[in-house]
Design an enzyme around this catalytic site. Structure first.
Site, PDB file in Angstrom:
ATOM      1  N   ASP A  10       0.882  -1.176   0.000  1.00 28.29           N
ATOM      2  CA  ASP A  10       0.000   0.000   0.000  1.00 28.29           C
ATOM      3  C   ASP A  10       0.916   1.222   0.000  1.00 28.29           C
ATOM      4  O   ASP A  10       2.142   1.105   0.143  1.00 28.29           O
ATOM      5  CB  ASP A  10      -0.893  -0.009   1.254  1.00 28.29           C
ATOM      6  N   SER A  11       0.311   2.402  -0.120  1.00 25.57           N
ATOM      7  CA  SER A  11       1.101   3.620  -0.048  1.00 25.57           C
ATOM      8  C   SER A  11       1.576   3.920   1.371  1.00 25.57           C
ATOM      9  O   SER A  11       2.445   4.773   1.553  1.00 25.57           O
ATOM     10  CB  SER A  11       0.272   4.800  -0.550  1.00 25.57           C
ATOM     11  N   TYR A  42      -0.932   8.397  -2.662  1.00 28.90           N
ATOM     12  CA  TYR A  42      -0.994   8.053  -4.084  1.00 28.90           C
ATOM     13  C   TYR A  42      -2.250   8.653  -4.738  1.00 28.90           C
ATOM     14  O   TYR A  42      -2.272   8.910  -5.935  1.00 28.90           O
ATOM     15  CB  TYR A  42      -1.096   6.528  -4.259  1.00 28.90           C
ATOM     16  N   GLY A  43      -3.289   8.780  -3.925  1.00 27.75           N
ATOM     17  CA  GLY A  43      -4.621   9.025  -4.478  1.00 27.75           C
ATOM     18  C   GLY A  43      -4.813  10.333  -5.195  1.00 27.75           C
ATOM     19  O   GLY A  43      -5.762  10.508  -5.961  1.00 27.75           O
ATOM     20  N   CYS A  73      -4.416  -1.637  -1.660  1.00 33.72           N
ATOM     21  CA  CYS A  73      -4.518  -0.207  -1.911  1.00 33.72           C
ATOM     22  C   CYS A  73      -5.605  -0.018  -2.966  1.00 33.72           C
ATOM     23  O   CYS A  73      -5.497  -0.580  -4.075  1.00 33.72           O
ATOM     24  CB  CYS A  73      -3.173   0.304  -2.439  1.00 33.72           C
ATOM     25  N   THR A  75      -6.351   2.665  -4.568  1.00 28.63           N
ATOM     26  CA  THR A  75      -5.883   3.506  -5.671  1.00 28.63           C
ATOM     27  C   THR A  75      -5.149   2.679  -6.727  1.00 28.63           C
ATOM     28  O   THR A  75      -5.425   2.798  -7.924  1.00 28.63           O
ATOM     29  CB  THR A  75      -4.959   4.609  -5.104  1.00 28.63           C
ATOM     30  N   GLU A 152      -2.352   8.951   8.263  1.00 32.33           N
ATOM     31  CA  GLU A 152      -0.885   8.788   8.280  1.00 32.33           C
ATOM     32  C   GLU A 152      -0.256   9.600   9.416  1.00 32.33           C
ATOM     33  O   GLU A 152       0.844   9.297   9.866  1.00 32.33           O
ATOM     34  CB  GLU A 152      -0.268   9.220   6.940  1.00 32.33           C
ATOM     35  N   CYS A 186     -10.948   3.032   0.046  1.00 32.71           N
ATOM     36  CA  CYS A 186      -9.516   3.243   0.271  1.00 32.71           C
ATOM     37  C   CYS A 186      -9.177   2.475   1.540  1.00 32.71           C
ATOM     38  O   CYS A 186      -9.904   2.564   2.538  1.00 32.71           O
ATOM     39  CB  CYS A 186      -9.245   4.730   0.466  1.00 32.71           C
ATOM     40  N   THR A 187      -8.084   1.744   1.518  1.00 31.10           N
ATOM     41  CA  THR A 187      -7.774   0.877   2.660  1.00 31.10           C
ATOM     42  C   THR A 187      -7.347   1.649   3.917  1.00 31.10           C
ATOM     43  O   THR A 187      -7.255   1.063   4.993  1.00 31.10           O
ATOM     44  CB  THR A 187      -6.687  -0.151   2.290  1.00 31.10           C
ATOM     45  N   HIS A 188      -7.084   2.939   3.770  1.00 26.85           N
ATOM     46  CA  HIS A 188      -6.818   3.724   4.981  1.00 26.85           C
ATOM     47  C   HIS A 188      -8.112   3.980   5.774  1.00 26.85           C
ATOM     48  O   HIS A 188      -8.056   4.197   6.986  1.00 26.85           O
ATOM     49  CB  HIS A 188      -6.230   5.094   4.621  1.00 26.85           C
TER      50      HIS A 188
HETATM   51  N1  DGL Z   1      -4.705   3.080   0.959  1.00 29.76           N
HETATM   52  C1  DGL Z   1      -4.669   3.677  -0.345  1.00 29.76           C
HETATM   53  C2  DGL Z   1      -5.936   3.414  -1.075  1.00 29.76           C
HETATM   54  O1  DGL Z   1      -6.538   2.420  -0.733  1.00 29.76           O
HETATM   55  C3  DGL Z   1      -4.019   4.927  -0.232  1.00 29.76           C
HETATM   56  C4  DGL Z   1      -4.340   6.112  -0.852  1.00 29.76           C
HETATM   57  C5  DGL Z   1      -3.331   7.184  -0.948  1.00 29.76           C
HETATM   58  O2  DGL Z   1      -2.161   6.972  -0.747  1.00 29.76           O
HETATM   59  O3  DGL Z   1      -3.796   8.262  -1.293  1.00 29.76           O
HETATM   60  O4  DGL Z   1      -6.347   4.067  -1.959  1.00 29.76           O
END
Ligand code: DGL
Length: 271
Positions: A10-11, A42-43, A73, A75, A152, A186-188
């Protein structure tokens, strides 16, 4: 039996939502996790950049002899899953399909909300898959770009005024429309489950993309007889592209275990 580890990336911290569920369901599996903490988020980036980063993440994980790679992730899953899967000789799985199946099963009024990063919402990937499964389902979608930086920075505790205010602003249209299911695309976002759940109310089912994906991975590996040796405790190792301390602290809180001795920094630009 397959004793090779499962790779997950993931990011940043978000993919730990998949790792936590994998550790719960498959305690004997070794896991190699990469969190691209030096380049998160990343998004908000272009498709080209997300593809480039995704390729480097896979290339780093491929330095280990893995049985499969989980793109934990939203994204990267929505933007580059097909491409990365086609380029990689071991199975590569993403979060979209399991989450969409879970949402289609959960909804009663067929009004489904989808929140994710800007890149995920732009891709239309969740909506396309849902239309294939249930063409009558209505989908309301929206991006929540401030959630990832807040998570984060460790701002995921209920009662945190900043994150509660941001959540209320993002989620108001979903509550007003009466969705009964909300995909945390989004997994966050599952790190904000208590906050999102309280705002949306008990009648709304939240779909945790990381955990749902982990359940599908566990099913597939079990069916393929590709699990590690029974009776042995699995080891998880974590790699990040920025300093290890902040990650180890937040990951420890979220996973409920001390990961400090198992976190290393890598230079992802080398891959
Ligand atoms: N956890 C990522 C996702 O599911 C991260 C997004 C990001 O880094 O913006 O999209």
């Amino acid at each position: 039996m397959d004793t090779r580890p499962i790779g997950v990336f993931d990011s940043g911290l978000g993919g730990l939502t998949a790792v936590r569920e994998l550790q719960r369901l498959l305690p004997g599996e070794d896991i190699i996790y990469f969190g691209d903490t030096g380049r998160v988020p990343y998004g908000s980036r272009s498709r080209e950049t997300i593809i480039k980063y995704g390729r480097q993440d896979v290339a780093f994980l491929r330095t280990f002899d893995l049985k499969a790679i989980v793109i934990a992730c939203g994204t990267v899953s929505t933007t580059a899953l097909d491409l990365l899967a086609a380029e990689t000789p071991i199975p590569v799985w993403g979060v979209v399909e399991p989450a969409v199946r879970a949402a289609a099963d959960a909804t009663k009024n067929r009004k489904i909300g989808l929140i994710g990063t800007q890149a995920t919402i732009r891709s239309g990937a969740y909506e396309r898959m849902l239309a294939g499964l249930d063409p009558e389902a209505e989908v309301l979608s929206g991006a929540c770009p401030l959630f990832v930086p807040l998570v984060e920075n460790g701002r995921f505790q209920p009662g945190d005024l900043v994150v509660e205010t941001v959540a209320a602003e993002y989620l108001a249209p979903f509550r007003a429309t009466g969705v009964d299911t909300l995909i945390l695309g989004c997994t966050h976002y599952p790190l904000l489950t208590d906050i999102i759940g309280r705002y949306m109310g008990p009648g709304v089912t939240l779909i945790n993309t990381g955990a749902t994906c982990a359940r599908q991975v566990a099913d597939i590996l079990t069916r393929r007889d590709a699990l590690a040796k029974p009776g042995k405790a699995g080891v998880s190792r974590y790699y990040v592209s920025d300093s290890t301390e902040g990650f180890a602290q937040l990951a420890g809180i979220f996973l409920g275990r001390d990961v400090g001795d198992h976190v290393e920094q890598v230079d992802i630009w080398r891959y």
